[in-house]
Design a protein around this motif. Structure first.
Motif, PDB file in Angstrom:
ATOM      1  N   VAL A 137      79.335  67.361   4.976  1.00  0.00           N
ATOM      2  CA  VAL A 137      78.918  68.496   3.937  1.00  0.00           C
ATOM      3  C   VAL A 137      80.229  69.508   3.671  1.00  0.00           C
ATOM      4  N   SER A 141      77.795  74.498   3.458  1.00  0.00           N
ATOM      5  CA  SER A 141      76.606  74.076   2.793  1.00  0.00           C
ATOM      6  C   SER A 141      75.236  74.871   3.517  1.00  0.00           C
ATOM      7  N   LEU A 193      82.741  65.360  -3.634  1.00  0.00           N
ATOM      8  CA  LEU A 193      81.953  66.414  -2.764  1.00  0.00           C
ATOM      9  C   LEU A 193      83.049  67.477  -2.657  1.00  0.00           C
ATOM     10  N   VAL A 198      78.619  66.407  -5.811  1.00  0.00           N
ATOM     11  CA  VAL A 198      77.613  65.869  -5.135  1.00  0.00           C
ATOM     12  C   VAL A 198      77.429  67.132  -3.884  1.00  0.00           C
ATOM     13  N   ASP A 199      76.182  67.139  -3.098  1.00  0.00           N
ATOM     14  CA  ASP A 199      76.252  68.067  -2.225  1.00  0.00           C
ATOM     15  C   ASP A 199      76.547  67.620  -0.504  1.00  0.00           C
ATOM     16  N   CYS A 200      76.487  66.263  -0.492  1.00  0.00           N
ATOM     17  CA  CYS A 200      77.084  65.830   0.797  1.00  0.00           C
ATOM     18  C   CYS A 200      77.275  64.187   0.510  1.00  0.00           C
ATOM     19  N   VAL A 201      77.735  63.629   1.785  1.00  0.00           N
ATOM     20  CA  VAL A 201      78.298  62.390   1.749  1.00  0.00           C
ATOM     21  C   VAL A 201      77.896  61.551   2.743  1.00  0.00           C
ATOM     22  N   LEU A 218      85.558  70.568   5.004  1.00  0.00           N
ATOM     23  CA  LEU A 218      84.277  69.893   5.098  1.00  0.00           C
ATOM     24  C   LEU A 218      84.164  69.718   6.637  1.00  0.00           C
TER      25      LEU A 218
END
Ligand code: ARG
Length: 269
Positions: A137, A141, A193, A198-201, A218
């Motif tokens: 994230v 986040s 990300l 996107v919000d997360c991986v 991150l």
């Protein structure tokens, strides 16, 4: 998520146990012994398919042309034991099962997780490493644990277990197709990300650590989910090669080579 994970884990556990019971002691088939002397003995090529975007398992080394990493080194050690020459083929991760089936590669060594589904498509060697799925994230986040993933956009590498878990129906413990954005590689998912697409991986832990180290801002959630077994994929029914690879792996485990290779790339914390 829980249900699916349990099913997957039950599958891998069963496999691990089967492998434990059914494994034959390493036999001397004439192809083993001193690795270096055998390396060029038969001249046969062992073609390893992988997707080299996945450090420390497979990635391009400093010269930018050679693929290095845990899988590359283990496959090289296996090839040496079998008197074969290793050739590495870099391709999309989700194309590996078809490549095995078509015979364009002999083994898939790609940090590939054993799953019951994949076991219907290919045979797997004994496991040589453990993997864990984690969530990356942005540092600011509002996702603090995997319980916060509902309603979020999740980036994954296409065809990986992260993809499979997350895209599963909510009724089956996933987040549904609409929650998932698929990318060709982990680094592309991480790029998305950083760009806020996107919000997360969701991806394997050791590559995740590498991506986070290479990109400021991150972090990896503390909650880990899905402990997995990595194994080498082999064309379904090719028991001759499967037996050879397993014998070589058993020797390489017994003499400490596997631990040494893993220790070269993953430093204990
Ligand atoms: N362990 C995960 C899986 O099997 C991800 C593997 C991705 N490997 C790679 N070389 N990109 O689905």
């Amino acid at each position: 998520m829980k249900k699916i994970l349990t099913a997957l884990l039950a599958g891998t556990m069963a496999l691990t146990m089967l492998a434990g019971c059914g494994s034959k002691p390493a036999e001397n088939n004439g192809a083993q012994g001193d690795a270096n002397n055998n390396a060029a003995a038969s001249g046969e090529t062992l073609r390893m398919g992988t997707n080299a975007t996945f450090p420390p398992y497979e990635f391009y080394g400093d010269n930018g042309t050679d693929i290095v990493g845990i899988d590359a080194d283990i496959a090289k050690a296996i090839a040496d034991k079998l008197g074969m020459t290793l050739e590495i083929v870099d391709q999309d991760f989700d194309s590996l099962p078809a490549a095995l089936e078509a015979g364009s590669i002999d083994i898939a060594a790609a940090g590939m997780t054993v799953t019951p589904d994949r076991q219907t498509q290919m045979d797997f060697s004994e496991s040589y490493a453990t993997g864990v799925q984690v969530v990356i994230v942005p540092e600011n986040s509002d996702i603090k644990s995997i319980d916060d993933l509902t309603g979020k956009l999740i980036g994954v590498q296409q065809g990986t277990t992260g993809d499979i878990y997350c895209a599963a129906d909510p009724a089956d413990g996933g987040y549904g197709e609409d929650a998932v954005r698929r990318f060709n590689s982990g680094p592309l998912a991480v790029e998305a990300l950083k760009n806020g697409q996107v919000d997360c991986v969701v991806i394997d832990q050791e590559p995740a650590k590498n991506y986070v180290a290479a990109n400021a801002g991150l972090s990896i959630l503390d909650t880990e989910f899905a402990v997995e077994d990595y194994a080498i994929g082999i064309k379904k029914g090719n028991t001759e090669l499967l037996d050879k690879v397993n014998s070589a792996l058993q020797e390489l485990k017994a003499d400490g080579t596997i631990d040494q290779i893993i220790g070269t790339y993953i430093k204990a914390e």
